[in-house]
Write a protein that holds these residues in place. Structure first.
Motif, PDB file in Angstrom:
ATOM      1  N   ASN A 194       0.847  -1.188   0.000  1.00  0.00           N
ATOM      2  CA  ASN A 194       0.000   0.000   0.000  1.00  0.00           C
ATOM      3  C   ASN A 194       0.892   1.250   0.000  1.00  0.00           C
TER       4      ASN A 194
ATOM      5  N   ASN B 276      -9.840   7.101  -2.848  1.00  0.00           N
ATOM      6  CA  ASN B 276      -9.129   5.927  -2.308  1.00  0.00           C
ATOM      7  C   ASN B 276      -9.435   5.637  -0.837  1.00  0.00           C
TER       8      ASN B 276
ATOM      9  N   GLU C  90      -7.937   2.438   0.812  1.00  0.00           N
ATOM     10  CA  GLU C  90      -6.492   2.472   1.074  1.00  0.00           C
ATOM     11  C   GLU C  90      -6.184   3.350   2.288  1.00  0.00           C
TER      12      GLU C  90
ATOM     13  N   LYS D   3      -6.962   1.479   5.444  1.00  0.00           N
ATOM     14  CA  LYS D   3      -5.890   0.501   5.704  1.00  0.00           C
ATOM     15  C   LYS D   3      -4.646   1.201   6.264  1.00  0.00           C
ATOM     16  N   SER D   4      -4.289   2.328   5.657  1.00  0.00           N
ATOM     17  CA  SER D   4      -3.110   3.058   6.113  1.00  0.00           C
ATOM     18  C   SER D   4      -3.301   3.566   7.554  1.00  0.00           C
TER      19      SER D   4
END
Ligand code: NDP
Length: 300
Positions: free
Chosen positions: A2, A60, A63, A66-67
Motif C-alpha cells: 500500500n 481511495n 487504502e 488501511k493506512s
C-alpha cells in the motif's frame, strides 16, 4: 503493498501535532469540523495524551482506512460523504450500524476496524435530555438522506408508533420506509411525497428535520411552506446546528413549540465514540466544558 499514506491527508493546521495516541476523522470537505474540540478537550481533561486529527480524504477511501490501521490510529470518525461507502472496508460492524446502513465511528480491534453508528444514540440522548419521548410517539421526518437513516432507525429502536417520511425524491423515502418496515411486527413507516403532506392525519407530532436545507442559512422553511402544518408539532429537532437558529428552529420558536438544533447530537455522538475508544465514562462537568466551547463556534 500500500503506497498510500494517510498522514499525507492531514489538513495543514494539524501537520505539526504530536501525541501518544491518535484519533481522527475522514471526510470531504473536513476543514470546518468541530469534532477536534470534543476529543481534544476530553484528552486534556483526563490526561490521555491523545490528539484528534482531521484527514481530508478525497479518494481511495479503502487504502486510507488501511493506512490508518497500519499506522496505529486507535479510532476514527467518518463523515460526509463516506458513512455508507466505508462499510466494505471494515473488519466487523455493530448490529445497529448494519441495520442503519451507515457508520460514523471506527474502533480498532486486533483484526481491523469495527464500525458503529453513534449518531443514532447521540440524537436519542439529545431528545431525551430535552424532555421529549420517542416511545409511542408519532413522528414526521423531513428528509430521507444518509442522516435520516439513523433517525428512522432510532424511531424504530425506541418504539415510535408511526413515522411519516416526507422527501423531495420520493423513491428514497420509499426505500428507507421499506428497509425500516422489514422484519418489523407492524409497518410503522409511511413514505409521503412533498405535495401530499396534507394526507398525513392531523395530530401531535415530533418533527425531525433531516434535510440539508438551512445549512446555508437560506430563507424559507424546509420542504413544506405551511405554518399550519408545523403547528402540529409538540417537539421539534433540526439536525443542522450551524447556523444555531435555522429557519426551521426559528419557525418553531415563533409557534412556541420546544425545539432543539443538532449541536447536542453532535456532542453526544462524539462522547459515545470517545467512551468506546477509551473505555471511560465522561462526566457532566467535562460535557459542560465541551458544550460551552462548541456553542462559541456557531453563528447566529
Ligand atoms: P444527504 O445529502 O444524505 O441528504 C440530504 C437530504 O436533504 C435529502 O433528503 C435531500 O433530498 C434533502 N435536500 C437537500 N437539498 C434539498 C432541496 N433543495 N430541496 C429539497 N430537499 C433537499 O445529507 P445527510 O443526510 O448526511 O445530512 C443532512 C443534514 O443533517 C446535513 O445538513 C447535516 O449537517 C446534518 N447532520 C447533522 C448531524 C449532527 O450531528 N447534528 C449528523 C449528521 C448530519 P433528496 O433525497 O430529494 O435529494
Amino acid at each position: 503493498m500500500n503506497d498510500i499514506n494517510v498522514w499525507d491527508k492531514v489538513i495543514d493546521e494539524y501537520k505539526e501535532v504530536k501525541a501518544d495516541r491518535y484519533m481522527g476523522i475522514f471526510g470531504y470537505p473536513i476543514k470546518h469540523t468541530l469534532s477536534p474540540i470534543i476529543h481534544d478537550t476530553i484528552s486534556d481533561e483526563y490526561l490521555l495524551g491523545e490528539r484528534y486529527i482531521p484527514f481530508e480524504v478525497d479518494s481511495n477511501l479503502g487504502e486510507y482506512v488501511k493506512s490508518a490501521y497500519d499506522s496505529g490510529i486507535v479510532g476514527l470518525n467518518i463523515t460526509v460523504p463516506y458513512k455508507e461507502k466505508v462499510i466494505p472496508y471494515l473488519y466487523d460492524i455493530d448490529e445497529d450500524a448494519k441495520k442503519i446502513g451507515a457508520v460514523n465511528t471506527l474502533v480498532r480491534t486486533d483484526k481491523g476496524y469495527k464500525g458503529y453508528n453513534t449518531d443514532m444514540e447521540g440524537l436519542y440522548r439529545s431528545i431525551k435530555e430535552a424532555g421529549a419521548e420517542i416511545k409511542d410517539s408519532e413522528v414526521i421526518m423531513l428528509g430521507a438522506g444518509g442522516a435520516a437513516r439513523a433517525v428512522a432507525y432510532m424511531c424504530k429502536k425506541y418504539g415510535a408508533k408511526k413515522i411519516y417520511i416526507i422527501n423531495r425524491s420520493i423513491d428514497k423515502a420509499k426505500r428507507l420506509a421499506e428497509d425500516m418496515n422489514e422484519d418489523a411486527s407492524f409497518k410503522a413507516f409511511i413514505p409521503v411525497p412533498v405535495n401530499a403532506y396534507k394526507d398525513i392525519p392531523k395530530g401531535k407530532y415530533i418533527i425531525i428535520q433531516c434535510t440539508s436545507i438551512g445549512l446555508k442559512n437560506e430563507a424559507g422553511l424546509p420542504l413544506i411552506n405551511d405554518m399550519d402544518f408545523y403547528r402540529q408539532a409538540v417537539f421539534a429537532v433540526d439536525l443542522i446546528y450551524n447556523p444555531a437558529k435555522t429557519p426551521f428552529v426559528k419557525c418553531m420558536e415563533k409557534l412556541d413549540i420546544p425545539a432543539i438544533n443538532g449541536l447536542k447530537m453532535l456532542l453526544y455522538q462524539g462522547i459515545i465514540a470517545n467512551e468506546i475508544w477509551n473505555d471511560i465514562r465522561i462526566d457532566d462537568a467535562v460535557l459542560g466544558k465541551i458544550y460551552s466551547k462548541l456553542i462559541k463556534k456557531l453563528y447566529y
